[in-house]
Scaffold this motif. Structure first.
Motif, mmCIF file in Angstrom:
data_model
loop_
_atom_site.group_PDB
_atom_site.id
_atom_site.type_symbol
_atom_site.label_atom_id
_atom_site.label_comp_id
_atom_site.label_asym_id
_atom_site.label_seq_id
_atom_site.Cartn_x
_atom_site.Cartn_y
_atom_site.Cartn_z
ATOM 1 N N SER A 176 -28.244 74.354 -27.084
ATOM 2 C CA SER A 176 -26.884 73.912 -26.787
ATOM 3 C C SER A 176 -26.028 74.993 -26.144
ATOM 4 C CB SER A 176 -26.214 73.428 -28.077
ATOM 5 O OG SER A 176 -26.187 74.470 -29.043
ATOM 6 N N GLN A 177 -26.308 76.251 -26.454
ATOM 7 C CA GLN A 177 -25.473 77.317 -25.915
ATOM 8 C C GLN A 177 -25.571 77.401 -24.396
ATOM 9 O OE1 GLN A 177 -26.341 81.177 -27.493
ATOM 10 N NE2 GLN A 177 -24.834 82.230 -26.209
ATOM 11 N N THR A 178 -26.788 77.463 -23.887
ATOM 12 C CA THR A 178 -26.954 77.522 -22.431
ATOM 13 C C THR A 178 -26.594 76.189 -21.773
ATOM 14 O OG1 THR A 178 -29.298 76.953 -22.705
ATOM 15 C CG2 THR A 178 -28.733 79.292 -22.576
ATOM 16 N N GLN A 180 -24.126 74.254 -22.665
ATOM 17 C CA GLN A 180 -22.681 74.256 -22.534
ATOM 18 C C GLN A 180 -22.226 75.109 -21.356
ATOM 19 O OE1 GLN A 180 -20.598 72.364 -24.246
ATOM 20 N NE2 GLN A 180 -18.843 73.167 -23.079
#
Length: 237
Positions: A176-178, A180
């Protein structure tokens, strides 16, 4: 009567053998044999094998424009989250995309995220085009021009493929971090999917064929048995 008939037949024979036209105009011009489709396929296959060797062993050189252009495009899209694109130190035909995004790996360590992209999967059309061009019966200058146009076209396809594969991996492969971060760039999931599919499935296969067909229209018309002018004339009737 017999003598008159003999003289008449002799005169007629002379008229038949000796034409009114100048004998120098009767010189036979050699007709060049047309290249057959089977011959083209055989020659293209042999040249293609040689082309694949050149394509692979010289990949570090002909892939340099792809690395430079991809570096600039990804830097513009991702901004501060992007670091650089370099040649993989272990395998020089691969590109290594490095970012500044902190990522926690399975062993528990947290480092800047980096991943590998193979640009050769988008440029296999280059040895294919090389085989078709070398197998065609055109001048060497024309072959060189076609190869330059083909190289520029396939290089553009490689750049497209590397950029969209990098965005696809950042969006869907690392959590999810990348994901986003990619969403913040304004590029939707549908655009990433479309760009990646075009770059991996359609453009690499069609680009060399389009270049060769457009550059050898007369040869293609010879193989199919019709010409573009004939079709246009039939439509105008």
């Amino acid at each position: 009567m017999a003598d008159e008939k003999a003289m008449t037949s002799e005169t007629t024979a002379k008229e038949i053998v000796t034409p009114e036209t100048d004998p120098s105009d009767l010189s036979v011009t050699p007709v060049q044999d047309e290249l057959k489709l089977s011959e083209l396929l055989i020659l293209a296959s042999l040249w293609m094998l040689f082309g694949f060797m050149l394509w692979f062993y010289l990949s570090a050189f002909h892939g340099a424009p792809v690395r430079i252009a991809s570096n600039e495009i990804l830097s513009h899209i991702l901004g501060d989250h992007f670091y650089r694109v370099i040649v993989n130190p272990d395998q020089h035909f691969l590109l290594q995309v490095e970012t500044t995004i902190p990522f926690t790996f399975r062993d528990g360590t947290t480092e800047a995220l980096g991943f590998v992209v193979n640009p050769l999967v988008y440029s296999y059309g280059l040895p294919l085009l090389f085989g078709l061009v070398m197998g065609s019966d055109v001048s060497w200058i024309r072959k060189g021009v076609i190869m330059l146009i083909g190289y520029a076209t396939i290089t553009a396809v490689q750049i497209w493929g590397v950029v969209w594969q990098s965005l696809k991996m950042l969006a869907f492969n690392f959590g999810s971090q990348t994901y986003q971060i990619v969403q913040e760039t304004g590029i939707s999931d549908s655009a990433i999917a479309l760009g990646y599919q075009l770059g991996s499935l359609i453009l690499p296969a069609l680009a060399p064929i389009f270049v060769w067909v457009l550059a050898n229209r007369k040869l293609v018309e010879q193989f199919v048995g019709w010409r573009v002018g004939q079709i246009m004339s039939k439509r105008n009737r």
